[in-house]
Design an enzyme around this catalytic site. Structure first.
Site, PDB file in Angstrom:
ATOM      1  N   THR A 193       1.762  27.834 -41.284  1.00  0.00           N
ATOM      2  CA  THR A 193       1.870  27.865 -40.121  1.00  0.00           C
ATOM      3  C   THR A 193       0.222  28.088 -39.498  1.00  0.00           C
ATOM      4  OG1 THR A 193       3.766  28.928 -39.496  1.00  0.00           O
ATOM      5  CG2 THR A 193       2.340  28.810 -37.782  1.00  0.00           C
ATOM      6  N   TYR A 252       7.356  24.370 -50.438  1.00  0.00           N
ATOM      7  CA  TYR A 252       7.771  25.592 -49.950  1.00  0.00           C
ATOM      8  C   TYR A 252       9.191  25.428 -49.566  1.00  0.00           C
ATOM      9  CZ  TYR A 252       9.310  29.388 -46.737  1.00  0.00           C
ATOM     10  OH  TYR A 252      10.112  30.286 -46.099  1.00  0.00           O
ATOM     11  N   HIS A 273       7.793  17.947 -32.079  1.00  0.00           N
ATOM     12  CA  HIS A 273       6.891  17.542 -33.454  1.00  0.00           C
ATOM     13  C   HIS A 273       7.668  16.402 -33.736  1.00  0.00           C
ATOM     14  CE1 HIS A 273       5.487  17.264 -37.448  1.00  0.00           C
ATOM     15  NE2 HIS A 273       4.384  17.284 -36.826  1.00  0.00           N
ATOM     16  N   GLN A 304      16.616  27.400 -36.100  1.00  0.00           N
ATOM     17  CA  GLN A 304      15.286  26.503 -36.500  1.00  0.00           C
ATOM     18  C   GLN A 304      15.066  25.431 -35.732  1.00  0.00           C
ATOM     19  OE1 GLN A 304      13.641  27.645 -39.316  1.00  0.00           O
ATOM     20  NE2 GLN A 304      15.060  29.114 -40.206  1.00  0.00           N
ATOM     21  N   LYS A 325       5.006  30.965 -46.221  1.00  0.00           N
ATOM     22  CA  LYS A 325       5.577  30.482 -44.863  1.00  0.00           C
ATOM     23  C   LYS A 325       4.381  30.717 -43.591  1.00  0.00           C
ATOM     24  CE  LYS A 325       9.576  29.927 -41.863  1.00  0.00           C
ATOM     25  NZ  LYS A 325      10.837  30.474 -41.708  1.00  0.00           N
ATOM     26  N   LYS A 385      21.916  25.900 -38.664  1.00  0.00           N
ATOM     27  CA  LYS A 385      20.510  26.495 -38.672  1.00  0.00           C
ATOM     28  C   LYS A 385      20.202  26.402 -37.355  1.00  0.00           C
ATOM     29  CE  LYS A 385      20.790  27.943 -43.357  1.00  0.00           C
ATOM     30  NZ  LYS A 385      20.530  29.102 -43.811  1.00  0.00           N
ATOM     31  N   ARG A 442      23.999  22.471 -41.508  1.00  0.00           N
ATOM     32  CA  ARG A 442      23.720  23.521 -42.084  1.00  0.00           C
ATOM     33  C   ARG A 442      24.033  24.706 -41.134  1.00  0.00           C
ATOM     34  NH1 ARG A 442      18.630  23.731 -45.000  1.00  0.00           N
ATOM     35  NH2 ARG A 442      19.200  25.298 -46.010  1.00  0.00           N
ATOM     36  N   LYS A 491       7.236   9.795 -41.226  1.00  0.00           N
ATOM     37  CA  LYS A 491       7.701  10.413 -40.012  1.00  0.00           C
ATOM     38  C   LYS A 491       9.181  10.096 -39.435  1.00  0.00           C
ATOM     39  CE  LYS A 491       4.744  12.099 -40.650  1.00  0.00           C
ATOM     40  NZ  LYS A 491       4.519  13.594 -40.925  1.00  0.00           N
TER      41      LYS A 491
END
Length: 299
Positions: free
Chosen positions: A207, A186, A149, A141, A203, A138, A136, A123
């Site tokens: 989920t 993935y 989380h 995201q 994907k 992103k 990057r 974790k």
């Protein structure tokens, strides 16, 4: 002042020494909460402030090979934890109704405790997920779900390692490791490039699998309300609300990511069948005038 210091010292000793499992208490990052909390604090500062500020005038890093290797290692760790959890407990000696923690020094008990500890370390390494998103560029995201989380799970797994490294609560880690095997596989394929595009359909199912795991975790933890085997019943104060909250967050993500686009596509098809274009400005008057003009031309 001296009395106050003594009270703080006694409280600290009670919480982080006396109540701790002596088998795991001296392991790296477990003795005190300060190192782990410091890492999480620095992580949040980087993700929310330092990283975006540093990357503001820079091109995003590609890191293709790094991402492939990182995700592959996460898959290996998740496979190991999943195997250990099943082979050391849930497929052999553990009760699915209520399972206490074995605090002995037998090889079997130490094996389970070590598995919980490796899960905690995993974790911590997963904090790199967000770091990679930042460098990057992103940013889309980095959602509240993602941040919650990645912040909460290290703290929960730290507490499990320090106080209850085994027993009933480990099923959550076993299920989560199974999900992560699929999820990081993935991500690994996604990092390899377009030629692995056919694997991207996973994907939405990942989920769904995550939501299923929280339902199972809720039902499994709820059994502590009815069975008494020595595992702390007060743990449901954390596990049950957290399972519900995680389920809600993942369902919200699922709906916004997959259901809404499908609804928009369906509505767009209906509009086309009615002679209207699928355009975000429909209804503001601009396109209505255009359609009326087009009708006059046809007539």
């Amino acid at each position: 002042m001296s009395l106050s210091n003594n009270t703080i010292a006694r409280t600290y000793n009670k919480l982080f020494v006396e109540l701790a499992d002596p088998r795991t208490n001296d392991w790296f990052l477990i003795t005190s909460p300060i190192p782990g909390l410091t890492i999480i604090y620095l992580y949040l500062q980087f993700v929310l402030k330092w990283g975006p500020r540093y990357m503001a005038d820079k091109q995003p890093f590609q890191l293709q090979k790094t991402m492939v290797v990182y995700n592959f290692l996460q898959v290996l760790v998740s496979c190991w934890v999943f195997h250990e959890g099943l082979d050391a407990g849930w497929l052999r000696t553990y009760s699915w109704k209520c399972q206490p923690v074995d605090f002995s020094n037998t090889p079997e008990a130490i094996r389970v405790a070590r598995g919980v500890y490796i899960y905690f370390l995993a974790k911590m390494t997963e904090l790199l997920d967000t770091v990679f998103f930042v460098i990057r560029k992103k940013e889309r995201q980095i959602t509240f779900l993602h941040m919650y989380h990645h912040t909460v799970m290290p703290m929960i797994s730290w507490g499990a390692t320090k106080y209850y490294p085994g027993g009933h609560g480990t099923l959550i880690g076993v299920m989560n490791s199974f999900v992560h095997i699929i999820m990081y596989t993935y991500y690994m394929f996604a990092a390899m490039g377009p030629k692995y595009q056919r694997f991207f359909a996973w994907k939405r199912h990942i989920t769904t699998l995550q939501m299923v795991q929280f339902c199972i975790a809720f039902l499994h933890s709820s059994q502590l309300l009815f069975y008494d085997c020595g595992y702390p019943r007060w743990s449901v104060v954390f596990t049950l609300p957290n399972s519900i909250f995680f389920y809600y967050l993942f369902y919200d993500f699922y709906y916004k990511s997959y259901k809404k686009p499908e609804e928009a596509k369906t509505n767009g098809q209906v509009n086309k069948e009615n002679g209207l274009k699928d355009h975000p400005k429909i209804g503001n008057g601009t396109n209505e005038i255009k359609y009326q003009s087009d009708e006059k031309k046809i007539k």
